[in-house]
Design a protein around this motif. Structure first.
Motif, mmCIF file in Angstrom:
data_model
loop_
_atom_site.group_PDB
_atom_site.id
_atom_site.type_symbol
_atom_site.label_atom_id
_atom_site.label_comp_id
_atom_site.label_asym_id
_atom_site.label_seq_id
_atom_site.Cartn_x
_atom_site.Cartn_y
_atom_site.Cartn_z
ATOM 1 N N TRP A 32 0.850 -1.181 0.000
ATOM 2 C CA TRP A 32 0.000 0.000 0.000
ATOM 3 C C TRP A 32 0.885 1.228 0.000
ATOM 4 O O TRP A 32 1.922 1.249 0.656
ATOM 5 C CB TRP A 32 -0.886 0.069 1.259
ATOM 6 N N GLN A 33 0.455 2.257 -0.710
ATOM 7 C CA GLN A 33 1.138 3.547 -0.667
ATOM 8 C C GLN A 33 0.141 4.586 -0.188
ATOM 9 O O GLN A 33 -0.994 4.626 -0.657
ATOM 10 C CB GLN A 33 1.658 3.932 -2.049
ATOM 11 N N THR A 34 0.583 5.406 0.752
ATOM 12 C CA THR A 34 -0.292 6.462 1.251
ATOM 13 C C THR A 34 -0.352 7.611 0.255
ATOM 14 O O THR A 34 0.436 7.686 -0.691
ATOM 15 C CB THR A 34 0.224 7.022 2.587
ATOM 16 N N ALA A 35 -1.255 8.508 0.505
ATOM 17 C CA ALA A 35 -1.254 9.778 -0.220
ATOM 18 C C ALA A 35 0.010 10.543 0.164
ATOM 19 O O ALA A 35 0.717 10.179 1.104
ATOM 20 C CB ALA A 35 -2.490 10.585 0.161
ATOM 21 N N LYS A 36 0.291 11.588 -0.541
ATOM 22 C CA LYS A 36 1.467 12.420 -0.246
ATOM 23 C C LYS A 36 1.105 13.387 0.871
ATOM 24 O O LYS A 36 0.265 14.262 0.702
ATOM 25 C CB LYS A 36 1.893 13.170 -1.503
ATOM 26 N N PHE A 37 1.734 13.199 2.028
ATOM 27 C CA PHE A 37 1.446 14.037 3.184
ATOM 28 C C PHE A 37 2.148 15.378 3.029
ATOM 29 O O PHE A 37 3.354 15.483 3.223
ATOM 30 C CB PHE A 37 1.925 13.360 4.476
ATOM 31 N N ARG A 69 9.443 7.971 1.319
ATOM 32 C CA ARG A 69 10.145 8.732 0.286
ATOM 33 C C ARG A 69 9.678 10.177 0.349
ATOM 34 O O ARG A 69 8.576 10.468 0.810
ATOM 35 C CB ARG A 69 9.976 8.131 -1.097
ATOM 36 N N LEU A 70 10.543 11.063 -0.110
ATOM 37 C CA LEU A 70 10.284 12.505 -0.060
ATOM 38 C C LEU A 70 10.105 13.085 -1.450
ATOM 39 O O LEU A 70 10.804 12.692 -2.389
ATOM 40 C CB LEU A 70 11.461 13.232 0.605
ATOM 41 N N ASP A 71 9.191 14.019 -1.574
ATOM 42 C CA ASP A 71 9.042 14.877 -2.760
ATOM 43 C C ASP A 71 9.014 14.122 -4.075
ATOM 44 O O ASP A 71 9.568 14.567 -5.078
ATOM 45 C CB ASP A 71 10.150 15.926 -2.778
ATOM 46 N N GLY A 72 8.387 12.951 -4.090
ATOM 47 C CA GLY A 72 8.219 12.222 -5.343
ATOM 48 C C GLY A 72 9.430 11.441 -5.794
ATOM 49 O O GLY A 72 9.496 10.993 -6.938
ATOM 50 N N ASP A 73 10.415 11.266 -4.903
ATOM 51 C CA ASP A 73 11.579 10.446 -5.233
ATOM 52 C C ASP A 73 11.091 9.065 -5.667
ATOM 53 O O ASP A 73 10.094 8.562 -5.161
ATOM 54 C CB ASP A 73 12.486 10.340 -3.995
ATOM 55 N N SER A 74 11.794 8.426 -6.575
ATOM 56 C CA SER A 74 11.347 7.129 -7.078
ATOM 57 C C SER A 74 11.747 5.969 -6.176
ATOM 58 O O SER A 74 11.187 4.882 -6.285
ATOM 59 C CB SER A 74 11.895 6.892 -8.485
ATOM 60 N N SER A 75 12.714 6.163 -5.293
ATOM 61 C CA SER A 75 13.151 5.065 -4.435
ATOM 62 C C SER A 75 12.634 5.243 -3.017
ATOM 63 O O SER A 75 12.433 6.355 -2.545
ATOM 64 C CB SER A 75 14.676 4.961 -4.435
ATOM 65 N N TRP A 76 12.429 4.116 -2.328
ATOM 66 C CA TRP A 76 11.936 4.097 -0.958
ATOM 67 C C TRP A 76 13.112 3.906 -0.014
ATOM 68 O O TRP A 76 14.038 3.162 -0.318
ATOM 69 C CB TRP A 76 10.939 2.968 -0.760
ATOM 70 N N SER A 77 13.068 4.545 1.150
ATOM 71 C CA SER A 77 14.130 4.444 2.154
ATOM 72 C C SER A 77 13.624 3.690 3.374
ATOM 73 O O SER A 77 12.472 3.845 3.783
ATOM 74 C CB SER A 77 14.587 5.841 2.592
ATOM 75 N N GLN A 78 14.517 2.900 3.974
ATOM 76 C CA GLN A 78 14.178 2.157 5.183
ATOM 77 C C GLN A 78 14.025 3.096 6.374
ATOM 78 O O GLN A 78 14.634 4.160 6.411
ATOM 79 C CB GLN A 78 15.274 1.150 5.518
ATOM 80 N N ILE A 79 13.241 2.652 7.330
ATOM 81 C CA ILE A 79 13.114 3.338 8.609
ATOM 82 C C ILE A 79 13.721 2.416 9.660
ATOM 83 O O ILE A 79 13.329 1.256 9.771
ATOM 84 C CB ILE A 79 11.640 3.635 8.954
ATOM 85 N N GLY A 80 14.690 2.910 10.401
ATOM 86 C CA GLY A 80 15.321 2.100 11.432
ATOM 87 C C GLY A 80 16.260 1.039 10.897
ATOM 88 O O GLY A 80 16.506 0.044 11.560
ATOM 89 N N VAL A 105 15.329 14.628 7.882
ATOM 90 C CA VAL A 105 14.394 14.258 6.820
ATOM 91 C C VAL A 105 13.541 15.484 6.549
ATOM 92 O O VAL A 105 12.656 15.824 7.324
ATOM 93 C CB VAL A 105 13.526 13.036 7.218
ATOM 94 N N GLN A 106 13.871 16.174 5.461
ATOM 95 C CA GLN A 106 13.187 17.423 5.110
ATOM 96 C C GLN A 106 12.652 17.333 3.689
ATOM 97 O O GLN A 106 13.309 16.791 2.806
ATOM 98 C CB GLN A 106 14.136 18.610 5.187
ATOM 99 N N GLY A 107 11.476 17.884 3.494
ATOM 100 C CA GLY A 107 10.892 17.919 2.172
ATOM 101 C C GLY A 107 9.551 18.602 2.186
ATOM 102 O O GLY A 107 9.026 18.940 3.239
ATOM 103 N N LYS A 108 8.989 18.784 0.989
ATOM 104 C CA LYS A 108 7.668 19.396 0.880
ATOM 105 C C LYS A 108 6.566 18.399 1.214
ATOM 106 O O LYS A 108 5.509 18.767 1.685
ATOM 107 C CB LYS A 108 7.478 19.962 -0.520
ATOM 108 N N PHE A 109 6.813 17.116 0.920
ATOM 109 C CA PHE A 109 5.854 16.098 1.323
ATOM 110 C C PHE A 109 6.568 14.774 1.542
ATOM 111 O O PHE A 109 7.668 14.536 1.068
ATOM 112 C CB PHE A 109 4.708 15.941 0.321
ATOM 113 N N LEU A 110 5.900 13.914 2.315
ATOM 114 C CA LEU A 110 6.413 12.596 2.644
ATOM 115 C C LEU A 110 5.345 11.581 2.284
ATOM 116 O O LEU A 110 4.157 11.822 2.484
ATOM 117 C CB LEU A 110 6.724 12.511 4.139
ATOM 118 N N GLN A 111 5.774 10.460 1.736
ATOM 119 C CA GLN A 111 4.861 9.382 1.382
ATOM 120 C C GLN A 111 5.355 8.099 2.038
ATOM 121 O O GLN A 111 6.563 7.882 2.166
ATOM 122 C CB GLN A 111 4.816 9.214 -0.137
#
Length: 136
Positions: A32-37, A69-80, A105-111
């Motif tokens: 599942w992918q959330t909306a862009k927060f 991922r931030l600002d529409g980046d195509s790759s996903w990053s791990q948490i922890g 972790v800075q950006g205009k939106f986070l997904q």
């Protein structure tokens, strides 16, 4: 009300997902992918700190993987630094797990992306909350 479907793109098959059922005893993978927060401030930079997930596990030895991922980046990053960051084992009572994002972790939106593979497991997600502040 949503009726979820699982798809096998390699073999052109689609199944309606049934609660507590795997695919003929095999592993069922889901994503599942959330909306862009953007927290209603799409042009402002935000500092994102933590993700809180409130869910009800089913006392199984499985995990949900949460990535961002931030600002529409195509790759996903791990948490922890792990893929197994939300355990579905233990009690079947509703609980909240805190996932700490890396520093800066800075950006205009986070997904967020949630993935889970199971032959038997089910769970319910009730709430996803972000801890953030506006940078500029």
């Amino acid at each position: 009300t949503f009726i979820p479907f699982a798809q096998d793109v390699d073999n052109d098959k689609v199944w309606q997902v049934d609660v507590s059922q795997g695919l003929n005893g095999g592993t069922m993978a889901s994503e599942w992918q959330t909306a862009k927060f953007d927290v209603d401030l799409p042009d402002r930079i935000k500092n994102f700190y933590n993700v809180y997930i409130t869910f009800k596990p089913q006392n199984i030895s499985e995990y949900i993987t949460v990535k961002y991922r931030l600002d529409g980046d195509s790759s996903w990053s791990q948490i922890g630094a792990t893929n197994d960051n939300v355990s579905l084992s233990g009690t079947d009572l509703i609980k909240t797990t805190k996932l700490e994002l890396p520093s800066n972790v800075q950006g205009k939106f986070l997904q967020l992306q949630f993935t889970h593979s199971s032959t038997t497991g089910t769970f319910d997600i009730y709430e996803i909350k972000l801890e953030f502040d506006v940078f500029n």
